[in-house]
Motif scaffolding. Structure first.
Motif, mmCIF file in Angstrom:
data_model
loop_
_atom_site.group_PDB
_atom_site.id
_atom_site.type_symbol
_atom_site.label_atom_id
_atom_site.label_comp_id
_atom_site.label_asym_id
_atom_site.label_seq_id
_atom_site.Cartn_x
_atom_site.Cartn_y
_atom_site.Cartn_z
ATOM 1 N N PHE A 215 0.809 -1.210 0.000
ATOM 2 C CA PHE A 215 0.000 0.000 0.000
ATOM 3 C C PHE A 215 0.851 1.274 0.000
ATOM 4 N N ASP A 216 2.154 1.143 0.211
ATOM 5 C CA ASP A 216 2.991 2.321 0.412
ATOM 6 C C ASP A 216 4.077 2.526 -0.635
ATOM 7 N N VAL A 285 -3.467 -1.297 5.862
ATOM 8 C CA VAL A 285 -4.465 -1.710 4.877
ATOM 9 C C VAL A 285 -5.377 -0.533 4.548
ATOM 10 N N ARG A 286 -5.421 -0.182 3.280
ATOM 11 C CA ARG A 286 -6.316 0.865 2.809
ATOM 12 C C ARG A 286 -7.325 0.240 1.865
ATOM 13 N N MET A 289 -4.891 -1.933 -2.940
ATOM 14 C CA MET A 289 -3.462 -2.192 -3.014
ATOM 15 C C MET A 289 -2.866 -1.426 -4.192
ATOM 16 N N ARG A 290 -1.594 -1.048 -4.061
ATOM 17 C CA ARG A 290 -0.932 -0.347 -5.163
ATOM 18 C C ARG A 290 -0.725 -1.266 -6.358
ATOM 19 N N SER A 332 -7.536 -6.101 -5.528
ATOM 20 C CA SER A 332 -6.827 -5.038 -4.832
ATOM 21 C C SER A 332 -7.606 -4.492 -3.642
ATOM 22 N N GLY A 333 -8.854 -4.934 -3.471
ATOM 23 C CA GLY A 333 -9.639 -4.527 -2.315
ATOM 24 C C GLY A 333 -10.863 -5.413 -2.159
ATOM 25 N N GLN A 380 -9.661 -8.586 -0.199
ATOM 26 C CA GLN A 380 -8.404 -7.982 -0.628
ATOM 27 C C GLN A 380 -7.274 -9.010 -0.584
ATOM 28 N N GLN A 415 -5.122 7.334 -3.937
ATOM 29 C CA GLN A 415 -5.023 6.917 -2.539
ATOM 30 C C GLN A 415 -6.392 7.047 -1.868
#
Length: 446
Positions: A215-216, A285-286, A289-290, A332-333, A380, A415
């Motif tokens: 995520f970063d 976790v957002r 995912m990137r 991704s989510g 996710q 984001q």
């Protein structure tokens, strides 16, 4: 009654002696017969020896077939008595195999059976492999001094006595101790994989390390040679100092020229598995995912470009990741599958709705994962399909889109809000775990 003539053959072995007509001839023939008998006896002895060796081989083979034992050392060769106090270690498939294994190690059948019955009774004939540490009594070949049996979790049983005069059985608590190892390294010019392996990170943990930063960081564009990483992994050690079982990451950090991030693995009460949190107890976790595929290299970013198949410039509405055909594509989510199937130039295609105004799409797939159908709920990181080269594609890759309010946006810059924040007792428990890991890191880093 018919009488047998001298020339007729008799079936009575006592009569199988040739009659002679003269004393001189009888002596010569008797001498020849004696020599023939001696030779016959020698041949018989040789044949009996061969038969005995063959029988012994069959018995040994039968024992080996009846009681296979996986040993950490070669099987003992026949020969003189064992060395005093000899210790043997091996693994058996189940407790019922102990007696046969002891016989193979030179213990008498009677003693082996008594010891095997005692172990079987105390362990309740429980299934599963057992690590056996066998020690012989000094100066008494084949007489057992102690037997230690350990399950996979380190618990087990200690047997003392040779089995003839009695057996003492004592339960053993787990001999496992938890140790943490810390490794630090720098990114080289090749890949994160080669950098991590060179620093001492086991290859089985590298995917977990990369996933913690999904995520970063964009590992293809944001990581450069000289960037610093650190990993602390926890492992169980047995009573002999060997690694027992698998290892797991408990801490990861990554420092680039632009930013740094340190994360701790923690499993809040009620969660099915550990998650990654920063030092303040905020989940990494957002919403998305990137990168929805592991080990990928970005070959085309969001924006105008010359289409490699159509031959003219148009807006590229997603990000392309070069990966071999058959690589797992991850959701991704969390969301619900809205479309699965062929979608024009996208080839095999999946679209997932995460919120009322947020969707993601995955194109050029080779096939879909089982259970991924319209209306299915996905989590996710769950595999939803496998990368391919279908549709208008110039080579194996994944085309990934993020769609907000019906329009595609750059997946690499989009984001969502930060993840959940721990509080109350969960936060207190997290801080205790964080401080424990930091103390272990400080002790090893000096």
């Amino acid at each position: 009654m018919h009488r047998r003539s001298d020339d007729e053959v008799s079936f009575d072995p006592r009569s199988w002696v040739r009659k002679t007509s003269s004393p001189a001839k009888t002596a010569a023939e008797q001498s020849s017969l004696s020599r023939s008998s001696s030779a016959l006896r020698r041949r018989n002895l040789v044949m009996l020896g061969a038969v005995a060796l063959l029988a012994a081989g069959l018995v040994v083979g039968w024992m080996a077939w009846r009681a296979p034992v996986k040993s950490s050392r070669p099987a003992p060769a026949a020969g003189p008595a064992r060395v005093e106090g000899l210790r043997r270690t091996f693994v058996i498939d189940r407790v019922q195999d102990l007696a046969a294994a002891l016989v193979a190690e030179g213990v008498t059948m009677e003693r082996a059976v008594r010891l095997g019955l005692a172990a079987n009774e105390k362990l309740n004939a429980a299934p599963g492999e057992l690590r056996v540490a066998l020690r012989f009594r000094p100066g008494q070949a084949g007489v057992v001094d102690s037997i230690e049996l350990r399950r996979a979790d380190g618990s087990g049983l200690l047997l003392r006595g040779d089995g003839a005069s009695g057996v003492e059985a004592k339960p053993l608590a787990s001999d496992r101790v938890v140790a943490v190892k810390v490794v630090r390294g720098e990114m080289d010019a090749n890949s994160f994989y080669s950098s991590a392996v060179a620093a001492g990170v086991r290859d089985s943990l590298i995917d977990d390390f990369a996933a913690a930063f999904a995520f970063d960081f964009d590992f293809q564009r944001e990581i450069k040679p000289g960037d610093i990483f650190e990993a602390a992994f926890e492992r169980q050690m047995d009573g002999e100092g060997g690694v027992a079982g698998s290892e797991r990451l408990v801490y990861v950090s990554l420092q680039t020229g632009a930013k740094s991030r340190a994360l701790y693995a923690f499993q809040p009460s009620g969660d099915a598995q550990p998650s990654w949190f920063d030092g303040n107890g905020v989940s990494v976790v957002r919403g998305l995912m990137r990168t929805p595929v592991n080990g990928a290299r970005i070959t085309s970013s969001f924006g105008p470009r010359l289409h490699p198949v159509l031959g003219y410039t148009r807006l590229h509405k997603g990000t392309d990741f070069a990966v071999p055909i058959g690589t797992a594509v991850l959701a991704s989510g969390d969301g619900v599958v809205e479309f699965v199937g062929v979608h024009g130039g996208h080839g095999n295609f999946v679209r997932i709705r995460h919120k009322a105004d947020l969707e993601t799409a995955y194109a050029h797939l080779s096939r879909f994962a089982p259970g991924v159908v319209v209306g299915a709920t996905v989590r996710q990181g769950q595999p939803i399909a496998f990368s391919g080269n279908t549709g208008l594609s110039s080579g194996p890759h994944l085309h990934y889109e993020v769609i907000v309010g019906g329009a595609q946006v750059d997946p690499m810059s989009f984001q969502l809000n930060q993840g959940r924040t721990l509080n109350g007792q969960a936060l207190e428990a997290f801080r205790h775990e964080r401080d424990r890991i930091d103390a272990l890191r400080a002790a090893q880093n000096g």
